[in-house]
Design an enzyme around this catalytic site. Structure first.
Site, PDB file in Angstrom:
ATOM      1  N   ASP A  80       0.902  -1.211   0.192  1.00  0.00           N
ATOM      2  CA  ASP A  80      -0.097   0.039  -0.024  1.00  0.00           C
ATOM      3  C   ASP A  80       0.935   1.194  -0.111  1.00  0.00           C
ATOM      4  OD1 ASP A  80       1.137  -0.644   2.715  1.00  0.00           O
ATOM      5  OD2 ASP A  80      -0.920  -0.906   3.387  1.00  0.00           O
ATOM      6  N   GLU A 141      -5.925   3.187   3.785  1.00  0.00           N
ATOM      7  CA  GLU A 141      -6.528   3.821   4.962  1.00  0.00           C
ATOM      8  C   GLU A 141      -7.733   4.295   4.720  1.00  0.00           C
ATOM      9  OE1 GLU A 141      -5.003   3.874   7.638  1.00  0.00           O
ATOM     10  OE2 GLU A 141      -2.793   3.569   7.293  1.00  0.00           O
TER      11      GLU A 141
END
Length: 389
Positions: A80, A141
């Site tokens: 990520d 997130e």
């Protein structure tokens, strides 16, 4: 030089300076989910300059590298790349230059590890027994709608016939050179809870003329955090944390509206469903007993991250041999920190592990900073693992 471990180390040594610069550049220029434009460019430039093709996602930040060895099997590694809305206080030379944004969850390290792994594996592709796809995913997130689902919808896993998926997260409690991993659930589900409590205003000196939304809210919170806990098997790990309470009240007015927000974390779908149902029942019952109302909204976020048992056995056996059994922690409890890697777990056999980075500050802290050597240790470990498979 023909030992594969030596070849990996030699290749890694050749890019170590560039890799350090990449990680620090990503750290210094954090971007929020779905807006990682500069981050994507930094990763792309590093890969292309080292001979690895980078393919951008369609209508999405991030992208992926494909190391095509003309094999039947394809293994995928995902990193990520997004940051958090946190003001950094590490005071390192490469501290964030984007005010109010920070790589406080180590995604700068994840991205650099993935980029380094792609370059080293590409340089040794003749030794690979399978093709490799390395995904640089945006918006992890952004719970409850993280980037994993949108990346999967690009059709990459199907197009490249991905049969296994791997991911990691830097973990501050473990030292560099240590990892933690277990079969089955390793990270819990993560849902957002919102409750709107509606009462009726009146003068504080005449409370009987109103319905006190604050009193209702207090009872609802107590019931959720205490009564509901007594209804759940204590061995079925779960928690409910209330993080925000907002009211429209004034010191001398009976409040007529309160908004409660929190999060629900579980490791089983049965507990998850039960908690959702009981919160609705408890909130409605308590509000009704005061002649008020409650409106409960629960957004299903990330599901549990569940490690495939067969992949876990192979991975743990390799890790114990490579890192030393004392550095591979398998007797661990699942973390209740959510992760959208769970979406990949629902598609292909997957494995996720925690990577020691030796930091005294926790994830999401404004002082969180993984040790730099984590980067090289991780690339070396991953390349040896992927070349051993």
């Amino acid at each position: 030089m023909n030992n594969i471990t030596d070849l990996i180390q030699h290749s890694l040594n050749g890019i170590s300076g560039e890799l350090k610069e990449l990680r620090q550049s990503i750290h210094a220029n954090p971007e929020l989910g779905y807006a990682e434009y500069n981050t994507t460019s930094l990763i792309k430039n590093f890969l292309v300059s080292n001979g690895v093709e980078f393919i951008n996602f369609d209508n999405l930040t991030g992208g992926f590298a494909h190391i095509d060895c003309k094999k039947e099997k394809t293994i995928c590694f995902r990193a990520d790349i997004d940051a958090l809305p946190i003001t950094e206080k590490t005071c390192v030379p490469f501290q964030s230059v984007n005010e109010g944004l920070m790589h406080a969850c180590g995604h700068d390290m994840h991205a650099a590890i993935a980029a380094g792994t792609a370059v080293v594996l590409n340089s040794l592709k003749e030794y690979l027994k399978h093709n490799i796809v390395v995904i640089f995913q945006p918006a992890e997130e952004c719970n409850p709608e993280g980037g994993a689902k949108l990346v999967a919808e690009q059709g990459i896993l199907e197009e490249y016939n991905v049969s296994q998926m791997y991911g990691l997260h830097v973990w501050p409690k473990y030292k560099v050179g240590e990892i933690a991993v277990k079969p089955g659930v390793i990270m819990g589900s993560s849902d957002k809870l919102s409750i709107e409590v509606i009462g009726k205003k009146s003068h504080a000196a005449e409370p009987h003329g109103g319905v006190d939304a604050i009193s209702i809210s207090v009872d609802i919170i107590n019931a959720i955090e205490h009564k509901l806990r007594r209804e759940i098997d204590p061995f079925d790990t779960s928690l409910i944390s209330i993080g925000s309470i907002k009211s429209t009240g004034r010191y001398n007015v009976i409040c007529d509206k309160v908004e409660i927000e929190g999060t629900i974390r579980t490791i089983s779908e049965d507990a998850r469903s039960f908690i959702h149902r009981r919160i609705n029942e408890l909130a409605a019952g308590i509000a009704g007993s005061y002649c008020g109302k409650s409106i409960v909204n629960i957004n299903n976020g990330y599901a549990v991250v569940r490690n495939d048992r067969s992949l876990s056995e192979v991975f743990i056996r390799f890790a114990e041999g490579f890192l030393g059994k004392e550095n591979v922690h398998t007797d661990i409890q699942p973390s209740l920190i959510g992760e959208d890697f769970s979406f990949y777990c629902s598609i292909v056999p997957s494995l996720y592990f925690f990577l020691g980075c030796d930091c005294e500050h926790p994830l999401h802290s404004d002082r969180f900073l993984p040790k730099e050597e984590t980067l090289y240790t991780a690339v070396n470990f991953l390349c040896n693992f992927f070349l051993s498979e």
